[in-house]
Design an enzyme around this catalytic site. Sequence first.
Site, PDB file in Angstrom:
ATOM      1  N   SER A  47      37.738  30.359  47.506  1.00 14.18           N
ATOM      2  CA  SER A  47      37.869  30.995  48.805  1.00 14.18           C
ATOM      3  C   SER A  47      37.546  29.986  49.909  1.00 14.18           C
ATOM      4  O   SER A  47      38.161  28.919  49.970  1.00 14.18           O
ATOM      5  CB  SER A  47      36.963  32.225  48.865  1.00 14.18           C
ATOM      6  N   ASP A  84      45.209  39.214  44.298  1.00 16.78           N
ATOM      7  CA  ASP A  84      44.476  38.750  45.478  1.00 16.78           C
ATOM      8  C   ASP A  84      45.412  38.823  46.682  1.00 16.78           C
ATOM      9  O   ASP A  84      46.250  37.958  46.887  1.00 16.78           O
ATOM     10  CB  ASP A  84      43.999  37.314  45.247  1.00 16.78           C
ATOM     11  N   HIS A 121      40.645  39.485  45.286  1.00 20.47           N
ATOM     12  CA  HIS A 121      40.091  38.186  45.671  1.00 20.47           C
ATOM     13  C   HIS A 121      38.791  37.882  44.930  1.00 20.47           C
ATOM     14  O   HIS A 121      38.505  36.726  44.607  1.00 20.47           O
ATOM     15  CB  HIS A 121      39.862  38.170  47.182  1.00 20.47           C
ATOM     16  N   ASP A 122      38.003  38.899  44.649  1.00 17.36           N
ATOM     17  CA  ASP A 122      36.723  38.697  43.967  1.00 17.36           C
ATOM     18  C   ASP A 122      36.866  38.163  42.548  1.00 17.36           C
ATOM     19  O   ASP A 122      35.863  37.792  41.925  1.00 17.36           O
ATOM     20  CB  ASP A 122      35.935  40.011  43.918  1.00 17.36           C
TER      21      ASP A 122
END
Length: 389
Positions: free
Chosen positions: A160, A329, A362-363
Site C-alpha cells: 500500500s 482490491d 486491499h487488506d
Amino acid sequence: MLSPHSPAAPASVGIVAPQFLDFSEPLELASGKQLGPYTLAVETYGTLNAERSNAVLVCHALNASHHVAGVYADQPASVGWWDNMVGPGKPLDTNRFFVIGINNLGSCFGSTGPASVDPATGKPLGAQFPVLTVEDWVHAQARVADRLGIERFAAVMGGSLGGMQALSWAITYPERLAHCVVIASTPRLSAQNIAFNEVARRAIITDPDFHGGDYYAHQTVPRRGLAVARMVGHITYLSGDSMAEKFGRTQRAPQEGGGYRYGFDIEFEVESYLRYQGEKFSGYFDANTYLLLTRALDYFDPAKAHNGDLTRALAAVKAKFLLASFTTDWRFPPENSREIVRALLANHVPVTYAEIDAPHGHDAFLLEDARYHAVVRAYYERIANELAL
C-alpha cells in the site's frame, strides 16, 4: 529431505524493542521547508552479515509503524503488523535477512510528529508541523541506512503506502537497492481515492475539538472526526464480497420477529463493526498524523515530473522488481500494478508479477494467504541465492 537452506517451521522473532535514532541535521523537504532536529523510531530483526549485504527495509502503510514483527515484553498482545510475513522461517526469513522497520516522520508511534514538543516553545508542534511527501520519508530512511552502515539494501519492500515508498526508493536511490518489492500499491492515487481521503480529512477538520490542529493545547482530541475518518477508510480496505460474507444484512438486535427498530442507532452488524473500529482507532491514533499521511498519499506521483510518463519516471531504476496485487482490491486494483509492470518492461527492467485471486480486498496484503506468501517466499529465496546466504 530438507536442503541446507530449507526454512525451519515459521516462528516469531520473539520479544523486540525499538531504538530511537536522533538526527541533528535538518531534512530538506519537498515543500521547501526544513525539519530538524528529529527522531526516528526503528526496529531491527535478524543479524546484519559481515558484508552488510543482507539488509531489507520494510516500509509501513498508513496506520502502521516500525513495529513490523515480534512482541513487546510488557505488551503480550502487541504483535507486529506484518508478523506473518517477517520472522524465522517466514517468507522474509530473519534467519537469512536483517530486517529494518522505520516509523515515518509525522507518525505518532515514536518518530517526530505533530504531537512532538517544539524545543523552542515547549509546546506540541501541532499545526506547525510541515506537510510531508513519500520522497521526504525515503530521504529520512536513507539517513537511517547511513547510520547503520548499509550502502545497499538487498531489498526494499512495502504494501500500500509502503509500496509507494519502495517504488520511490528505486527511483530516488537506484544504486542503493538490489530488489524492490511492491505489494498492493499504485503509481498514483485515482481521483476516487483522493476523494475518499478528502472526506476523511474533512471529518477531522470540522470536528469542533480539532481547533485548527492545535487541539493538544486545548486538551481535547477530535475523536468523532477521527472515528468517522477511520470508518470511511476501513470500508475501502475491504471487498464487497468479504463484507457480505462477514456481515451480510444481519441485524444486531432485531425486534421480536426479526423486525426493524426504526431508528438511527445501530441496526446492522456492519454498523456496529465500523463504529467499533472507528472508536478504537480514535483512542490511539493522532488526528494530525492522519491528515499528513493521507496528503502524502495524494501527492505521490513520480510520473508528474515527466509529463505523466511513468516509463520515463522509471528509466533510471536499477533494481529488479516483484509486484503483487489482489483481484478484489478496488482501492489499488491490479491495473495499477500492471501499469508499473508495463513501464518497467518498457525499460527492460527484470520484473516478476503475481495477481492473487483473494477475497479480502486491499487488506489482503496483510493476511496470510498461502499463494501470496509462496510468491514472496520464492522471491526472497532467489535473493538469498544471489547473495549466497
